[in-house]
Scaffold this active site. Structure first.
Site, PDB file in Angstrom:
ATOM      1  N   LYS A 225      67.171  52.445  55.881  1.00  0.00           N
ATOM      2  CA  LYS A 225      67.509  51.679  57.089  1.00  0.00           C
ATOM      3  C   LYS A 225      68.614  50.678  56.748  1.00  0.00           C
ATOM      4  O   LYS A 225      69.773  50.922  57.040  1.00  0.00           O
ATOM      5  CB  LYS A 225      66.260  51.021  57.657  1.00  0.00           C
ATOM      6  CG  LYS A 225      65.196  52.083  58.022  1.00  0.00           C
ATOM      7  CD  LYS A 225      63.838  51.488  58.189  1.00  0.00           C
ATOM      8  CE  LYS A 225      62.709  52.488  58.106  1.00  0.00           C
ATOM      9  NZ  LYS A 225      62.731  53.561  59.083  1.00  0.00           N
TER      10      LYS A 225
ATOM     11  N   TRP B 202      52.436  51.831  61.255  1.00  0.00           N
ATOM     12  CA  TRP B 202      52.743  51.955  59.819  1.00  0.00           C
ATOM     13  C   TRP B 202      51.701  51.240  58.973  1.00  0.00           C
ATOM     14  O   TRP B 202      51.236  51.758  57.954  1.00  0.00           O
ATOM     15  CB  TRP B 202      54.145  51.439  59.504  1.00  0.00           C
ATOM     16  CG  TRP B 202      55.202  52.353  60.066  1.00  0.00           C
ATOM     17  CD1 TRP B 202      56.098  52.069  61.041  1.00  0.00           C
ATOM     18  CD2 TRP B 202      55.435  53.727  59.705  1.00  0.00           C
ATOM     19  NE1 TRP B 202      56.867  53.170  61.320  1.00  0.00           N
ATOM     20  CE2 TRP B 202      56.484  54.203  60.515  1.00  0.00           C
ATOM     21  CE3 TRP B 202      54.850  54.609  58.787  1.00  0.00           C
ATOM     22  CZ2 TRP B 202      56.979  55.508  60.431  1.00  0.00           C
ATOM     23  CZ3 TRP B 202      55.339  55.908  58.700  1.00  0.00           C
ATOM     24  CH2 TRP B 202      56.385  56.341  59.518  1.00  0.00           C
TER      25      TRP B 202
ATOM     26  N   ASP C  81      55.163  45.541  53.346  1.00  0.00           N
ATOM     27  CA  ASP C  81      56.006  46.690  53.665  1.00  0.00           C
ATOM     28  C   ASP C  81      57.164  46.149  54.508  1.00  0.00           C
ATOM     29  O   ASP C  81      56.996  45.849  55.690  1.00  0.00           O
ATOM     30  CB  ASP C  81      55.211  47.739  54.444  1.00  0.00           C
ATOM     31  CG  ASP C  81      56.085  48.896  54.941  1.00  0.00           C
ATOM     32  OD1 ASP C  81      57.311  48.888  54.677  1.00  0.00           O
ATOM     33  OD2 ASP C  81      55.538  49.812  55.588  1.00  0.00           O
TER      34      ASP C  81
HETATM   35  N1  PMP Z   1      56.778  51.731  56.905  1.00  0.00           N
HETATM   36  C1  PMP Z   1      57.678  51.445  57.855  1.00  0.00           C
HETATM   37  C2  PMP Z   1      57.704  50.068  58.428  1.00  0.00           C
HETATM   38  C3  PMP Z   1      58.584  52.422  58.281  1.00  0.00           C
HETATM   39  O1  PMP Z   1      59.477  52.139  59.229  1.00  0.00           O
HETATM   40  C4  PMP Z   1      58.540  53.715  57.715  1.00  0.00           C
HETATM   41  C5  PMP Z   1      59.504  54.814  58.114  1.00  0.00           C
HETATM   42  N2  PMP Z   1      60.106  54.722  59.303  1.00  0.00           N
HETATM   43  C6  PMP Z   1      57.574  53.963  56.736  1.00  0.00           C
HETATM   44  C7  PMP Z   1      56.715  52.958  56.361  1.00  0.00           C
HETATM   45  C8  PMP Z   1      57.501  55.306  56.078  1.00  0.00           C
HETATM   46  O2  PMP Z   1      58.583  55.397  55.216  1.00  0.00           O
HETATM   47  P1  PMP Z   1      58.978  56.725  54.447  1.00  0.00           P
HETATM   48  O3  PMP Z   1      59.162  57.781  55.455  1.00  0.00           O
HETATM   49  O4  PMP Z   1      60.236  56.331  53.734  1.00  0.00           O
HETATM   50  O5  PMP Z   1      57.887  57.033  53.489  1.00  0.00           O
END
Ligand code: PMP
Length: 387
Positions: free
Chosen positions: A220, A103, A196
């Protein structure tokens, strides 16, 4: 009613039963108004009550100082990968990133479209063990070497991901990180932290007061997909680049109290119900106790077993997302069987992320200890059968 299966999904994920029940009861008529929350004007009195209470409760849960604004946005954490640099890079046109998994890697890649990005620490290299290759974030000792980082004093911010949902790598001691940055940045310059926190917000007390900005998708620990929580220190407002769409400009969002455009009203309502539930349970301190007990139960079981393994560096194991592999499963067929049989036993969504293989159990706030005990019991049985 028969018990619902336990849902170990990484997100969208299990919600508290009480939240689902309240939402069901109020679906057609919110508190005698005769309308569903889905049907309300976002500027009407009824929705404003929901909206303001959700803000008050979130501020309380996070123990948020007044110099931080809460914004309810859209576009997910992926959206923030672009929205953050457009809002914060400003004239400095550079930012530093820590890559502790997939991520934060995506975050750094996207930010490179808006300025000069330096990766200070990366878990991206590939390691070998037992003749197999794993991405290094499967262990990620790199963050422990923070003494080597060279934060650039002219950077607009330093970005990191406090819980890598796929790799199961968590870094929750934000104060220690902030201290290290001050110590490491040349001249002790104040480079704000941007976090994040999509997959560990509200799971434990987090030192937001040591950061400049925290963002998280809500799906989450804060309810439904579609809502993005953004918490920004007010002195960082007013820096958006001209290229930033007005609807994603934090300053315009803040001035319009998150209503520059129509906010995700139903997701805000569900988040509000989750915040209420969290406060009733004893807040993030109570969640921390529970989440510690839940994750300890599963890690302890994995560690004493020669059949299952979790490869994350001990100091960075996530309490929220626990990936685990079978020590002997060359073609992946036994893992497949595990996931199938677990599902039949009422344990859902245990398949590991496609990039990591094996299994992953996500233990967000709404999942009780009882669910983790059921998983451990199942794992024990499975080991007896196939170990
Ligand atoms: N960052 C993290 C730590 C995540 O777990 C996720 C989604 N699982 C994201 C970013 C992406 O998030 P989104 O799909 O809501 O854009």
């Amino acid at each position: 009613m028969t018990r619902r299966p336990w849902n170990f999904s990484a997100g969208p994920s299990a919600l508290p039963q009480q939240v689902l029940q309240t939402a069901a009861e109020q679906m057609q008529d919110w508190q005698g108004t005769g309308v569903s929350v889905l049907e309300m004007s976002h500027r009407g009195n009824a929705f404003m009550q929901i909206f303001e209470q959700a803000q008050i409760d979130l501020r309380r849960l996070l123990d948020l100082p007044q110099d931080y604004a809460i914004l309810f946005g859209t576009g997910g954490a992926i959206g923030q990968n672009a929205i953050v640099p457009m809002n914060l890079m400003g004239k400095k046109a550079q930012a530093d990133y820590i890559v502790s998994g997939s991520w934060s890697e995506k975050s750094a890649q996207q930010a490179g479209c808006y300025g000069d990005v330096r990766i200070l620490a990366s878990s991206g290299k590939v390691l070998e063990q037992d003749g197999k290759q794993y991405p290094a974030w499967a262990w990620f000792p790199g963050i422990a070497d923070a003494d080597d980082w060279q934060v650039r004093p002219d950077s607009a911010y330093l970005h990191f991901c406090s819980n890598e949902t796929i790799g199961g790598v968590e870094f929750a001691d934000w104060a220690a990180l902030a201290d290290r940055i001050t110590a490491q940045s040349v001249g002790g310059a104040d480079v704000p932290l941007v976090v994040d926190a999509s997959s560990n917000i509200l799971s434990r007390p987090l030192d937001i007061a040591r950061t400049g900005l925290v963002y998280a998708g809500a799906q989450k620990n804060a309810g439904a997909a579609g809502l993005t929580l953004i918490i920004i220190r007010r002195d960082l407002l007013g820096r958006a680049l001209p290229v930033c769409p007005f609807g994603f400009d934090y300053t315009k969002m803040e001035q319009a109290q998150s209503m520059y455009n129509t906010p995700p009203t139903y997701a805000i309502y569900i988040a509000g119900l989750v915040f209420r539930w969290l406060l009733e349970q004893g807040g993030v301190e109570a969640m921390e106790q529970r989440n510690r007990a839940k994750s300890r139960l599963l890690y302890n079981f994995i560690d004493q077993s020669g059949f299952y393994v979790n490869r994350v560096h001990a100091g960075f194991r996530s309490r929220m997302n626990i990936p685990f592999q079978l020590t002997a499963d060359a073609d992946g067929s036994l893992s497949k069987r595990f996931v199938q049989q677990a599902e039949q036993a009422g344990l859902l969504e245990l398949k590991g992320h496609r990039s990591a293989g094996g299994m992953r159990a996500s233990l967000y706030n709404a999942l009780p200890l009882q669910a983790v005990q059921a998983l451990v019991d199942f794992m024990q049985e499975f080991e007896k059968r196939y170990g």
